[in-house]
Design an enzyme around this catalytic site. Sequence first.
Site, PDB file in Angstrom:
ATOM      1  N   SER A 144       0.849  -1.193   0.000  1.00 32.11           N
ATOM      2  CA  SER A 144       0.000   0.000   0.000  1.00 32.11           C
ATOM      3  C   SER A 144       0.880   1.236   0.000  1.00 32.11           C
ATOM      4  O   SER A 144       2.030   1.196   0.458  1.00 32.11           O
ATOM      5  CB  SER A 144      -0.892   0.010   1.250  1.00 32.11           C
ATOM      6  OG  SER A 144      -1.508   1.265   1.425  1.00 32.11           O
ATOM      7  N   TYR A 160      -2.125  -0.039  10.847  1.00 28.99           N
ATOM      8  CA  TYR A 160      -2.131  -0.420   9.429  1.00 28.99           C
ATOM      9  C   TYR A 160      -0.882   0.101   8.715  1.00 28.99           C
ATOM     10  O   TYR A 160      -0.207  -0.645   8.000  1.00 28.99           O
ATOM     11  CB  TYR A 160      -3.393   0.114   8.756  1.00 28.99           C
ATOM     12  CG  TYR A 160      -3.501  -0.228   7.286  1.00 28.99           C
ATOM     13  CD1 TYR A 160      -3.878  -1.500   6.876  1.00 28.99           C
ATOM     14  CD2 TYR A 160      -3.226   0.725   6.306  1.00 28.99           C
ATOM     15  CE1 TYR A 160      -3.983  -1.827   5.536  1.00 28.99           C
ATOM     16  CE2 TYR A 160      -3.331   0.405   4.954  1.00 28.99           C
ATOM     17  CZ  TYR A 160      -3.706  -0.867   4.580  1.00 28.99           C
ATOM     18  OH  TYR A 160      -3.799  -1.177   3.247  1.00 28.99           O
ATOM     19  N   LYS A 164       2.240  -2.016   6.862  1.00 29.88           N
ATOM     20  CA  LYS A 164       2.642  -1.893   5.465  1.00 29.88           C
ATOM     21  C   LYS A 164       4.096  -1.443   5.341  1.00 29.88           C
ATOM     22  O   LYS A 164       4.800  -1.835   4.396  1.00 29.88           O
ATOM     23  CB  LYS A 164       1.695  -0.955   4.727  1.00 29.88           C
ATOM     24  CG  LYS A 164       0.277  -1.512   4.598  1.00 29.88           C
ATOM     25  CD  LYS A 164       0.255  -2.874   3.894  1.00 29.88           C
ATOM     26  CE  LYS A 164      -1.144  -3.387   3.626  1.00 29.88           C
ATOM     27  NZ  LYS A 164      -1.151  -4.658   2.890  1.00 29.88           N
TER      28      LYS A 164
END
Length: 262
Positions: A144, A160, A164
């Site tokens: 991402s 999150y 990533k």
Amino acid sequence: MNRWVGKIAMITGASAGIGMQITRELAKNGMKVIAVARRLEKLNRLAESIKLELKAEIYTMQCNVRQEEDILKVFKWAEEKLGGIDVMINNAGVLSFESIIEGSTETYHEIMDVNVIASAICSRELVQSVKRRKASGQIININSVAGHNAEAFTMPVSVYCASKFAITGMAASLRNEVKNANLDVKVTNISPSGVRTPMLTESVLSDAISKDLWPVLETEDVAEAVIYVLSSPSYVQVSELILTRIHDTVFTVENVKRFTTE
């Protein structure tokens, strides 16, 4: 893609969104696909539709990537029935809109288990399989933009972004390791910005996406990037692909507030 025609690909999180589209594209391009996810019914429906349309070889297995034994079971089955896995697509992922400072420990664990630890286990098993068979392999992580620019995500997304960033670092370490071991394995991150998937369309951002207030990528865009990576010559290492919509809107608290109130 010619070198991968007839070869075996495994994709996690294949029952919806990006994973579903990548499964279709791999089958369309002649690969045999092991599609895994927790929702076996959805996987079976996907496999049936692909088989009717393309007459491709799709194998479905229920797999909770938070459970190492589930992952190992898939790799063992692939070794025994198909000879081994050649391409690993680490696609399964979770996102939370909890804050870190008010969030739950379980959310931290779930994000890191699915987004990072499962990818590490799958990557390890792919490399070991390729090594035993003296074969070629490819690992593709659906990463991402959050793994490159956490500062842009000013609304809460728990850990999150950290997960990533971990994928970005792990891919670099893997490339060093396979090089030092003289193994024919390539490692690629594909890092899209927002994509029209249930992860976002069933979240607080659903209205923004449905009303085109936040321009997002389509699952086909990510699947085509996977095919591009697999189509590269054997001597080319595609390390990172970052995909965004042209003039992409930054994922900030201010914009999300505007999206969810308009």
